[in-house]
Design a protein around this motif. Structure first.
Motif, PDB file in Angstrom:
ATOM      1  N   LEU A 125       0.829  -1.213   0.000  1.00  0.00           N
ATOM      2  CA  LEU A 125       0.000   0.000   0.000  1.00  0.00           C
ATOM      3  C   LEU A 125       0.860   1.259   0.000  1.00  0.00           C
ATOM      4  O   LEU A 125       0.545   2.240  -0.678  1.00  0.00           O
ATOM      5  CB  LEU A 125      -0.920   0.009   1.215  1.00  0.00           C
ATOM      6  CG  LEU A 125      -2.187  -0.821   1.098  1.00  0.00           C
ATOM      7  CD1 LEU A 125      -2.873  -0.933   2.453  1.00  0.00           C
ATOM      8  CD2 LEU A 125      -3.127  -0.248   0.064  1.00  0.00           C
ATOM      9  N   ALA A 144      -0.877   5.157   3.926  1.00  0.00           N
ATOM     10  CA  ALA A 144      -1.076   3.734   3.647  1.00  0.00           C
ATOM     11  C   ALA A 144      -1.627   3.008   4.867  1.00  0.00           C
ATOM     12  O   ALA A 144      -2.502   2.138   4.745  1.00  0.00           O
ATOM     13  CB  ALA A 144       0.237   3.106   3.189  1.00  0.00           C
ATOM     14  N   HIS A 148      -5.138   1.001   5.022  1.00  0.00           N
ATOM     15  CA  HIS A 148      -5.154  -0.398   5.468  1.00  0.00           C
ATOM     16  C   HIS A 148      -6.175  -0.583   6.593  1.00  0.00           C
ATOM     17  O   HIS A 148      -6.953  -1.541   6.587  1.00  0.00           O
ATOM     18  CB  HIS A 148      -3.747  -0.796   5.922  1.00  0.00           C
ATOM     19  CG  HIS A 148      -3.573  -2.248   6.171  1.00  0.00           C
ATOM     20  ND1 HIS A 148      -3.890  -3.218   5.251  1.00  0.00           N
ATOM     21  CD2 HIS A 148      -3.092  -2.905   7.254  1.00  0.00           C
ATOM     22  CE1 HIS A 148      -3.621  -4.403   5.759  1.00  0.00           C
ATOM     23  NE2 HIS A 148      -3.142  -4.245   6.973  1.00  0.00           N
TER      24      HIS A 148
END
Length: 190
Positions: A125, A144, A148
């Motif tokens: 990510l 990221a 997530h």
């Protein structure tokens, strides 16, 4: 082939009975193998859990990388990927939550079996966010992490009330987070 069958059987049994409630014998039997075959491939359930997570994480990472490399509208491709994947979201979520519970019950100082999987997922990510925002990986890491965490939360909400949470909600949420992250001064502490 035996290893693959054991992994598939473990995913089913863990989702049904939990990691703690799943026996090596049940997993081996579901896979059509013996306890000896299980121990020929895994030292124990924790190693099996880690292998199961690693296999799924790498497969998903390759699938998403393939979508990005294919050209075209990557966001629409991601939406479709999430819609197709949503068919199994409840089974995967049950397993994931069971593994989180298993993690919470580990011995003090023991590394979570989820840690490696989470690192791989966050790194993937982070790379995608860095590319999308045109920043370095360090600048993309927090965004990221947020994306997530959103994926986990939206999967839980979809399992609770699938009619109110679209299968591709994580893509819309990701786009929203990235739009916010593009603003000057956006990021942790701002």
């Amino acid at each position: 082939m035996t290893r693959a069958r054991l992994l598939a059987a473990a995913a089913e049994v863990f989702a049904e009975s939990g990691v703690a409630g799943a026996s090596v014998e049940t997993i081996a039997e579901r896979a059509g193998h013996t306890r000896g075959a299980f121990y020929g491939h895994f030292a124990g359930k924790d190693e099996l859990v880690a292998a199961l997570l690693e296999e799924r994480t790498h497969r998903e990472r390759e699938e998403v990388a393939g979508l990005a490399a294919a050209g075209g509208d990557t966001w629409e491709a991601l939406r479709e990927w999430h819609r197709q994947r949503s068919v199994h979201v409840e089974q995967w979520l049950a397993l994931r939550l069971e593994l989180v519970r298993h993690t919470l019950n580990r011995a003090p100082g023991e590394r979570s079996v989820l840690a490696g999987r989470e690192t791989v997922a966050r790194e993937a990510l982070t790379g995608a966010v860095a590319h999308e925002l045109g920043v370095d990986r360090a600048g993309a890491a927090f965004t990221a992490l947020v994306v997530h965490a959103l994926e986990d939360g939206l999967a839980i909400q979809r399992a609770i009330d699938p009619d109110s949470v679209p299968a591709d909600a994580v893509v819309a949420a990701t786009e929203m987070v990235l739009r916010g992250a593009r603003r000057p001064g956006a990021g942790p502490g701002h």
